[in-house]
Motif scaffolding. Structure first.
Motif, PDB file in Angstrom:
ATOM      1  N   GLY A 233       0.791  -1.221   0.000  1.00  0.00           N
ATOM      2  CA  GLY A 233       0.000   0.000   0.000  1.00  0.00           C
ATOM      3  C   GLY A 233       0.822   1.269   0.000  1.00  0.00           C
ATOM      4  O   GLY A 233       0.257   2.357  -0.086  1.00  0.00           O
TER       5      GLY A 233
ATOM      6  N   ILE B 166      -5.342  -8.745  -0.170  1.00  0.00           N
ATOM      7  CA  ILE B 166      -4.536  -7.541  -0.425  1.00  0.00           C
ATOM      8  C   ILE B 166      -3.422  -7.862  -1.422  1.00  0.00           C
ATOM      9  O   ILE B 166      -3.256  -7.170  -2.431  1.00  0.00           O
ATOM     10  CB  ILE B 166      -3.906  -6.999   0.874  1.00  0.00           C
ATOM     11  CG1 ILE B 166      -4.982  -6.615   1.887  1.00  0.00           C
ATOM     12  CG2 ILE B 166      -2.998  -5.797   0.568  1.00  0.00           C
ATOM     13  CD1 ILE B 166      -4.413  -6.248   3.263  1.00  0.00           C
TER      14      ILE B 166
ATOM     15  N   ASN C  98      -4.567  -8.655  -4.977  1.00  0.00           N
ATOM     16  CA  ASN C  98      -5.237  -7.529  -5.633  1.00  0.00           C
ATOM     17  C   ASN C  98      -4.330  -6.306  -5.766  1.00  0.00           C
ATOM     18  O   ASN C  98      -4.793  -5.223  -6.098  1.00  0.00           O
ATOM     19  CB  ASN C  98      -6.513  -7.154  -4.877  1.00  0.00           C
ATOM     20  CG  ASN C  98      -7.667  -8.085  -5.204  1.00  0.00           C
ATOM     21  OD1 ASN C  98      -8.379  -7.885  -6.174  1.00  0.00           O
ATOM     22  ND2 ASN C  98      -7.817  -9.142  -4.428  1.00  0.00           N
ATOM     23  N   SER C  99      -3.034  -6.497  -5.486  1.00  0.00           N
ATOM     24  CA  SER C  99      -2.088  -5.389  -5.632  1.00  0.00           C
ATOM     25  C   SER C  99      -1.325  -5.530  -6.936  1.00  0.00           C
ATOM     26  O   SER C  99      -1.020  -6.640  -7.376  1.00  0.00           O
ATOM     27  CB  SER C  99      -1.106  -5.382  -4.459  1.00  0.00           C
ATOM     28  OG  SER C  99      -0.180  -6.453  -4.573  1.00  0.00           O
TER      29      SER C  99
ATOM     30  N   SER D 203      -5.994  -2.071   4.122  1.00  0.00           N
ATOM     31  CA  SER D 203      -6.092  -3.186   3.168  1.00  0.00           C
ATOM     32  C   SER D 203      -6.312  -2.656   1.757  1.00  0.00           C
ATOM     33  O   SER D 203      -5.693  -3.118   0.805  1.00  0.00           O
ATOM     34  CB  SER D 203      -7.252  -4.107   3.547  1.00  0.00           C
ATOM     35  OG  SER D 203      -7.056  -4.685   4.813  1.00  0.00           O
ATOM     36  N   LEU D 204      -7.201  -1.692   1.627  1.00  0.00           N
ATOM     37  CA  LEU D 204      -7.564  -1.179   0.300  1.00  0.00           C
ATOM     38  C   LEU D 204      -6.427  -0.418  -0.371  1.00  0.00           C
ATOM     39  O   LEU D 204      -6.279  -0.476  -1.596  1.00  0.00           O
ATOM     40  CB  LEU D 204      -8.787  -0.270   0.404  1.00  0.00           C
ATOM     41  CG  LEU D 204     -10.125  -0.981   0.548  1.00  0.00           C
ATOM     42  CD1 LEU D 204     -11.216   0.005   0.958  1.00  0.00           C
ATOM     43  CD2 LEU D 204     -10.504  -1.686  -0.762  1.00  0.00           C
ATOM     44  N   THR D 205      -5.620   0.306   0.419  1.00  0.00           N
ATOM     45  CA  THR D 205      -4.590   1.151  -0.192  1.00  0.00           C
ATOM     46  C   THR D 205      -3.610   0.350  -1.031  1.00  0.00           C
ATOM     47  O   THR D 205      -3.044   0.885  -1.975  1.00  0.00           O
ATOM     48  CB  THR D 205      -3.788   1.949   0.863  1.00  0.00           C
ATOM     49  OG1 THR D 205      -3.186   1.033   1.760  1.00  0.00           O
ATOM     50  CG2 THR D 205      -4.662   2.922   1.608  1.00  0.00           C
TER      51      THR D 205
ATOM     52  N   THR E 299      -4.328  -2.091  -2.959  1.00  0.00           N
ATOM     53  CA  THR E 299      -4.977  -2.835  -4.033  1.00  0.00           C
ATOM     54  C   THR E 299      -5.494  -1.932  -5.156  1.00  0.00           C
ATOM     55  O   THR E 299      -5.525  -0.714  -5.025  1.00  0.00           O
ATOM     56  CB  THR E 299      -6.190  -3.629  -3.496  1.00  0.00           C
ATOM     57  OG1 THR E 299      -7.252  -2.706  -3.222  1.00  0.00           O
ATOM     58  CG2 THR E 299      -5.841  -4.402  -2.239  1.00  0.00           C
TER      59      THR E 299
END
Lengths: 279, 279
Positions: free
Chosen positions: A178, A208, A211-212, B175-177, B179
């Motif tokens: 991230g 994570i 999906n990165s 978590s989102l950052t 992806t």
């Protein structure tokens, strides 16, 4: 001609080391290597082995010391990410001529070293592993690798083939993806392991990773051991291997099976990037 | 002219809801709104309220139902990230005319809705909050907001000023950052909260946030409550507010102080993006 003894510098980027661990590891090393524990290893500052500045200084000083052949991270336990902005700009030529060995939380530093192309970077046992059952073997494996005496025997079998490799603690890599410090894993086979996370957390962490963009550039993933997984109030319904395979499949990443790494005495060594011939 | 009663559809993207919770929340709603619990809320499949497909179908069906005015996520507990690839392509015009309310794990869906500009997205109490001490007030706050009867009283005070806002559970946003699903937070004031994480984990999570391009684009961060923080074997040495202020300062992000959100009955509502006039 006698080659001089390998000199290994030890610093603690996260939590402090106990003096008794240093003594035990020194005894195991015997005459095979000279271990130099930086006094910073034994500092205490809240959670950490000394303030951020002291940990960064110890790391940079030892990395820049031409009399040392390797930096061996003492233990993990959280704190290495706090050094990312404090140490790397200072690293010079001597830092490039070294081997760096650690795993778990120290993966934040391994990632940064590899990203900057500094030294030979490897994921493997640390001094604090002596506390594990059978931990002496882990410590011997690390020292054999660092001295070059036994550099191949301790290497994770699947990574002995030609190719580019990287290994990370799942939580550490999921943290890095991230951020601006994300590693470059393009074309690498990625080995991952973790310890003590609930299945639902492993699921979220591998969501994570897969999906990165960082991890989607790898050629495949191997799953190491995930240590003792706490029991949840309801069974998750998938094993950690099923979780890894599920997310890999969903995101078009080859899942290559298991790897011989983990938070245990069996933890084998993974050399980052293109493997170079041992010294 | 009598306005018809607000119809609120309830789905469970993570863990299952107990029937008794549905009954209690329906009683609290009384005549103020019609609550429609999708049967999927009560399914059980390992950790989840039914298989991924069933949870995605329920969400998409209710979102696309023009007879429903709002989607209220039943509870968190992990699982919403598994719907990101399964539900959003199917959302049509009726989905755009709705309000969506939830927090915690359902933040994965709030982020995706906001990113796609679908509906009015808000962070706030869920039906399962009725189980908390004082939880009835949290449920009333949510229903008052969703019906428009009491839409301002429940809104987090600092977000009543003009501006763009977003609110997330720290673990979910961290978590989102990493992806491809990272939200667009440029120009937003970001409110964050968490529950049950050790101080060292909060430190690592806020390291992730403040070292991500996603969060570096915000105009400032407010820290909500971080719930009960487990006691570590050694005191971390910083409070959660000190941790947030430290990482914000280090990364040039204004730290704006505390926010009135959290995993508790006091949890106030934060409307995402530019606030629109209430109905």
């Amino acid at each position: 001609m006698t080659q001089r003894k390998t000199r290994i510098g030890i610093v603690a980027p996260g939590r402090a080391l106990d003096q008794s661990i240093a003594a035990r590891v020194t005894a195991v090393a015997g005459n095979s290597a000279e271990l130099v524990f930086h006094p910073q290893c034994f500092l205490s500052h809240g959670h950490f082995a000394g303030p951020d500045g002291a940990r960064a200084d110890a790391f940079a000083k030892f990395a820049n010391d031409p009399s040392l052949d390797a930096i061996w991270f003492a233990r993990g336990g959280y704190g290495a990410c706090r050094l990312l902005d404090l140490a790397f700009e200072r690293l010079g030529e001597a830092a490039r001529a070294k081997t760096y060995l650690g795993y778990s939380d120290t993966g934040f530093l391994l990632a940064q070293l590899a990203k900057r192309g500094i030294g030979r970077v490897a994921h493997g046992p640390m001094p604090a592993d002596i506390l594990r059952e059978g931990g002496e073997a882990a410590v011997r494996r690390a020292i054999g690798f660092l001295t070059g005496a036994d550099s191949e025997a301790g290497v994770e079998p699947s990574t002995r083939a030609p190719g580019k490799y990287a290994a990370f603690n799942i939580s550490v890599l999921a943290s890095l993806t991230g951020t601006v410090h994300a590693p470059d894993l393009a074309g690498h086979t990625l080995l991952i392991e973790d310890v003590g996370e609930y299945h639902y957390r492993l699921d979220r962490l591998i969501f994570i990773l897969t999906n990165s963009e960082t991890v989607r550039s790898v050629v495949g993933i191997r799953l190491g051991r995930c240590g003792p997984i706490p029991v949840n109030d309801v069974d998750f319904g998938m094993t950690e291997a099923e979780i890894a395979a599920y997310w890999c499949q969903k995101n078009g990443i080859p899942y290559l099976g298991r790897a011989d790494i983990g938070h245990d005495a069996e933890n084998k060594i993974v050399v980052f990037g293109d493997r170079r011939p041992s010294a």
